[in-house]
Design an enzyme around this catalytic site. Structure first.
Site, PDB file in Angstrom:
ATOM      1  N   ARG A 169       0.829  -1.210   0.000  1.00 21.02           N
ATOM      2  CA  ARG A 169       0.000   0.000   0.000  1.00 21.02           C
ATOM      3  C   ARG A 169       0.862   1.257   0.000  1.00 21.02           C
ATOM      4  NH1 ARG A 169      -5.120  -0.092   2.362  1.00 21.02           N
ATOM      5  NH2 ARG A 169      -4.746   1.739   3.632  1.00 21.02           N
ATOM      6  N   ARG A 173       9.310   6.400  -3.442  1.00 15.43           N
ATOM      7  CA  ARG A 173       9.555   7.353  -4.532  1.00 15.43           C
ATOM      8  C   ARG A 173      10.955   7.944  -4.480  1.00 15.43           C
ATOM      9  NH1 ARG A 173       4.694  10.202  -2.639  1.00 15.43           N
ATOM     10  NH2 ARG A 173       2.919   9.114  -3.558  1.00 15.43           N
ATOM     11  N   ARG A 246      -8.431  -6.802  13.960  1.00 11.55           N
ATOM     12  CA  ARG A 246      -7.726  -5.895  14.853  1.00 11.55           C
ATOM     13  C   ARG A 246      -8.706  -4.813  15.254  1.00 11.55           C
ATOM     14  NH1 ARG A 246      -3.715  -7.403  17.540  1.00 11.55           N
ATOM     15  NH2 ARG A 246      -2.695  -5.343  17.595  1.00 11.55           N
ATOM     16  N   ARG A 277      -0.136   5.856  16.507  1.00  9.10           N
ATOM     17  CA  ARG A 277      -0.046   7.210  15.938  1.00  9.10           C
ATOM     18  C   ARG A 277      -0.877   8.181  16.749  1.00  9.10           C
ATOM     19  NH1 ARG A 277      -2.764   5.419  10.144  1.00  9.10           N
ATOM     20  NH2 ARG A 277      -4.545   4.365  11.070  1.00  9.10           N
ATOM     21  N   GLU A 303      -3.795   6.552  19.200  1.00  9.80           N
ATOM     22  CA  GLU A 303      -4.410   5.350  18.667  1.00  9.80           C
ATOM     23  C   GLU A 303      -3.664   4.113  19.160  1.00  9.80           C
ATOM     24  OE1 GLU A 303      -5.324   6.092  14.548  1.00  9.80           O
ATOM     25  OE2 GLU A 303      -5.162   3.962  14.111  1.00  9.80           O
ATOM     26  N   TYR A 351      -9.748  -5.704   3.547  1.00  8.17           N
ATOM     27  CA  TYR A 351      -9.111  -4.441   3.938  1.00  8.17           C
ATOM     28  C   TYR A 351      -9.378  -3.410   2.851  1.00  8.17           C
ATOM     29  CZ  TYR A 351      -5.138  -1.613   5.831  1.00  8.17           C
ATOM     30  OH  TYR A 351      -4.333  -0.641   6.364  1.00  8.17           O
ATOM     31  N   ASP A 353     -10.297   0.221   1.251  1.00  6.06           N
ATOM     32  CA  ASP A 353     -10.279   1.673   1.457  1.00  6.06           C
ATOM     33  C   ASP A 353     -11.676   2.208   1.151  1.00  6.06           C
ATOM     34  OD1 ASP A 353      -7.645   1.985   2.218  1.00  6.06           O
ATOM     35  OD2 ASP A 353      -6.933   2.120   0.157  1.00  6.06           O
TER      36      ASP A 353
END
Ligand code: UDP
Length: 368
Positions: A169, A173, A246, A277, A303, A351, A353
């Site tokens: 995911r 770059r 989870r 996070r 979190e 999973y 999006d």
């Protein structure tokens, strides 16, 4: 008699309901929670739209989906650029020239590529798990500092036991581009996701605080067809065993300062920090309220990731081999059920999006 009873007022349910209503169908949406919008639910606190079930940043390459959501909300120009905090050292995400410069002092793309090339050599052959996949993408240094701890906290599993697709995911770059997503379209709905979902559900009957599985026989009688977006194993009363999920717990704090961390998301990528996070919600809308004024306070959410147990909210399906095989068994049972569609992250144990959930609901509706 309703044409559709839709179980779950999250994105999948809301999109399906909206399309059905648009085609003149009679629709009833129910949800066991007291709010619509499922896990994209946002709540306004001190002028800040707080993402109550975790940060949601809309991004897509799918023009049809983008046009669709833009019918229900105006999207701002928010671009996700999380910062990683590894024991107080800050790195840019996703992995790009800023990250490589900070990690190795390299300056040119050629130097960065050479460094990665040198480190990825330790993996020979096709990567067999997340650890091997990560090292073969970005090398061991980045794996150790920015991936290993975070991933093991998020999934509660060793990186060697996780499927490699999870890490695919993340873009890598050789440019100075901190945009986390490789998507043509990206943004946050101005005024929050709850408002957007409310707009989708306009003119549709919604009953909140209704538990479908507890009142199934009675509720089934109300409609020709059911669209079920809850957990597929719960639907079958876990008779083949429980799928693993989870769960996430949030510690929210309202602080009397204007700026806590200077960014919407900071990932804590070491193993020792107990949270994965911290989200500072105001930055999703540039720290401004709806009138364009600076908001003097801030809301942050730490979190914490945990293994799901009955009674918790399931968030992420654990798409490893074992759970994949069990899901396949449930899917076969689902195929034999009459007049019911299983959809969404929980209904399909996937999973997804947000854009993929919407695409899937739009597609499903076209096919029925
Ligand atoms: N990941 C990581 N370090 C980070 C952020 C993400 O190693 O700082 C990995 C981790 O394995 C995670 C995956 O990338 O499970 C996907 O992260 P993403 O942020 O896309 O997940 P989500 O936002 O859906 O929780």
């Amino acid at each position: 008699m309703y044409d559709y009873l839709i179980v779950g007022a999250g994105l999948y349910g809301a999109v399906f309901a909206q399309k059905a209503k648009e085609q003149g169908k009679k629709v009833l949406v129910i949800d066991k929670r007291d709010n619509i919008a499922g896990n994209v639910y946002t709540e306004k606190i001190e002028g800040i739209n707080v993402h109550k079930y975790g940060a949601h940043i809309f991004h897509t390459n799918n023009k049809e989906v983008w046009d669709y959501v833009n019918r229900f909300a105006v999207f701002n120009r928010f671009t996700n650029s999380p910062v990683a905090n590894y024991k107080g050292e800050l790195f840019s995400l996703p992995f790009n020239m800023y990250t490589f410069n900070k990690m190795w002092g390299v300056v040119t793309p050629e130097e960065a590529a050479a460094k990665i090339e040198e480190q990825r050599k330790e993996i020979t052959g096709e990567p067999r798990n997340l650890e091997e996949q990560a090292i073969s993408l970005v090398g061991r240094d980045i794996y150790e500092k920015l991936i290993k701890g975070y991933t093991e906290k998020q999934w509660g599993r060793d990186c060697k036991e996780l499927p490699s697709f999870i890490i695919k995911r993340l873009p890598v770059r050789l440019t100075f581009d901190n945009n986390y997503f490789n998507a043509l379209y990206q943004g946050i709905p101005v005024g929050g996701y709850t408002k957007m979902v409310e707009n989708m559900l306009e003119g549709i009957e919604v009953r909140l605080g209704v538990d479908y599985l507890e009142n199934k026989d009675e509720l089934d009688k109300l409609a020709q067809k059911v669209v079920y977006t809850g957990a597929i194993d719960a639907y079958f009363d876990y008779k083949l065993g429980t799928l693993e999920y989870r769960s996430v717990r949030f510690e929210n704090e309202l602080l009397d300062i204007p700026n806590f961390q200077g960014n919407a998301a900071v990932n804590y990528t070491d193993r020792e920090t107990p949270w994965t996070r911290i989200i500072e919600h105001k930055w999703f809308e540039f720290g401004k309220d709806e009138n364009g004024n600076d908001i003097p306070k801030t809301v942050i959410s730490r979190e914490y990731s945990s293994e799901w147990k009955p009674g918790d909210e399931p968030y992420y399906p654990v798409n490893d081999e074992k759970n994949g095989a069990l899901y396949e068994e449930y899917r076969k049972l689902a195929e034999n059920e009459k007049n019911i569609i299983f959809g969404g992250r929980l209904g399909e144990y996937k999973y997804y999006d947000m854009d993929a959930v919407i695409a899937s609901a739009l597609e499903k509706f076209k096919n029925v």
